[in-house]
Scaffold this active site. Structure first.
Site, mmCIF file in Angstrom:
data_model
loop_
_atom_site.group_PDB
_atom_site.id
_atom_site.type_symbol
_atom_site.label_atom_id
_atom_site.label_comp_id
_atom_site.label_asym_id
_atom_site.label_seq_id
_atom_site.Cartn_x
_atom_site.Cartn_y
_atom_site.Cartn_z
ATOM 1 N N HIS A 26 0.857 -1.199 0.000
ATOM 2 C CA HIS A 26 0.000 0.000 0.000
ATOM 3 C C HIS A 26 0.889 1.245 0.000
ATOM 4 O O HIS A 26 1.908 1.281 0.686
ATOM 5 C CB HIS A 26 -0.921 -0.022 1.227
ATOM 6 C CG HIS A 26 -2.003 1.014 1.144
ATOM 7 N ND1 HIS A 26 -1.763 2.350 1.362
ATOM 8 C CD2 HIS A 26 -3.312 0.910 0.821
ATOM 9 C CE1 HIS A 26 -2.896 3.018 1.197
ATOM 10 N NE2 HIS A 26 -3.851 2.168 0.865
ATOM 11 N N GLU A 63 -3.752 1.562 -7.491
ATOM 12 C CA GLU A 63 -4.141 2.670 -6.626
ATOM 13 C C GLU A 63 -3.215 3.846 -6.916
ATOM 14 O O GLU A 63 -2.149 3.966 -6.282
ATOM 15 C CB GLU A 63 -3.978 2.268 -5.165
ATOM 16 C CG GLU A 63 -4.881 1.155 -4.715
ATOM 17 C CD GLU A 63 -5.293 1.359 -3.270
ATOM 18 O OE1 GLU A 63 -6.464 1.641 -3.043
ATOM 19 O OE2 GLU A 63 -4.430 1.289 -2.392
HETATM 20 C C1 PEP Z 1 -6.803 3.200 0.294
HETATM 21 O O1 PEP Z 1 -6.563 3.370 1.473
HETATM 22 O O2 PEP Z 1 -6.297 2.246 -0.321
HETATM 23 C C2 PEP Z 1 -7.700 4.127 -0.390
HETATM 24 C C3 PEP Z 1 -8.000 3.883 -1.639
HETATM 25 O O3 PEP Z 1 -8.165 5.162 0.340
HETATM 26 P P1 PEP Z 1 -9.312 6.195 -0.092
HETATM 27 O O4 PEP Z 1 -10.456 5.384 -0.628
HETATM 28 O O5 PEP Z 1 -9.659 6.894 1.172
HETATM 29 O O6 PEP Z 1 -8.734 7.099 -1.120
#
Ligand code: PEP
Length: 251
Positions: free
Chosen positions: A94, A168
């Site tokens: 992450h 992400e």
């Molecule tokens: C995450 O923590 O992986 C994330 C996507 O957070 P958020 O949805 O708050 O942007």
């Protein structure tokens, strides 16, 4: 049987017993679990009690493991420990851990190995920063993060397991103005080609994460490349996570 759409709820360092009790009771009554596979990742101190109380409608994960073996690591826990208390999934790589806890590719590889060897499924997060994107390096970064694990000697020796990759983009996590699906279409096309070249169809799941909530989840869920969502802050708002589940059932 068709693969269910995956929703991963990353509760980060949030939620307390009262919140999780309410979450469990409200989610248990959601009639979406024929279509959706939900993985909840609470902070580790709550995992054991939640698994014991949990109706078997969803699954549990944790947000990290140490990747280290041996006992002389004060404050750490490994994958076999979280497996014992009911985790089935572990988030790896992450961006908040890469950034703030200095978890580089070597750490990510050892965590990945530990997770698979403990019989758990890694949820492997990759994504570029705003600066890297502005410099046109998104694909280079994705390739280097993915290859660090998937082309490593250690990966080649691991038993066959489900591959879950969460794209992400770092600039979209915790953002006031979320990404729209159109702005990440190049990355999704590239990720799909990369993953289909490495793994057989059906062996991998590609997810999107970055400020997903009710209202914008469908635009990502309906992308043909996307089979799941990783939800951060909205996991800590019961109406919001229920909204995501309801809006995404049927994808
Ligand atoms: C995450 O923590 O992986 C994330 C996507 O957070 P958020 O949805 O708050 O942007």
């Amino acid at each position: 049987m068709a693969q269910k759409f995956l929703v991963i709820a990353n509760c980060k360092q949030g939620g307390r017993t009262a919140f999780f009790d309410q979450l469990l009771s409200e989610l248990a009554s959601c009639s979406v679990f024929d279509d959706i596979s939900l993985v909840v990742m609470p902070p580790v101190p709550y995992l054991g009690q939640l698994v014991s109380a949990s109706p078997q409608v969803f699954q549990w994960g944790v947000q990290m493991v140490s990747g280290r073996s041996g006992t002389a690591w004060t404050g750490s826990y490994d994958a076999s420990m979280v497996a014992e208390i009911g985790a089935q999934y572990v988030c790896i790589g992450h961006s908040e851990r890469r950034q703030h806890d200095r978890e580089d590719s070597l750490v990510t590889i050892s965590q990945y190995q530990q997770v698979v060897e403990a019989g758990l499924t890694p949820i492997f997060c990759v994504g570029e920063t705003a600066k890297q994107r502005a410099q046109g390096q998104s694909i280079t970064i994705l390739e280097s993060q993915l290859s660090a694990v998937f082309n490593s000697d250690c990966f080649a020796k691991l038993p066959k397991h489900d591959i879950i990759v969460a794209y992400e983009p770092v600039w979209a996590i915790g953002a006031d103005k979320p990404a729209d699906a159109q702005s990440v279409s190049t990355e999704f096309s590239w990720l799909t080609s990369y993953l289909t070249a490495q793994f057989s169809h059906g062996q991998y799941t590609l997810c999107y994460g970055g400020s997903v909530g009710p209202g914008n989840c469908q635009q990502f869920a309906k992308l043909p490349e996307v089979n799941g969502l990783l939800v951060g802050r909205a996991s800590l708002d019961i109406d919001a996570i229920k909204g995501v589940l309801l809006e995404c059932s049927g994808y």
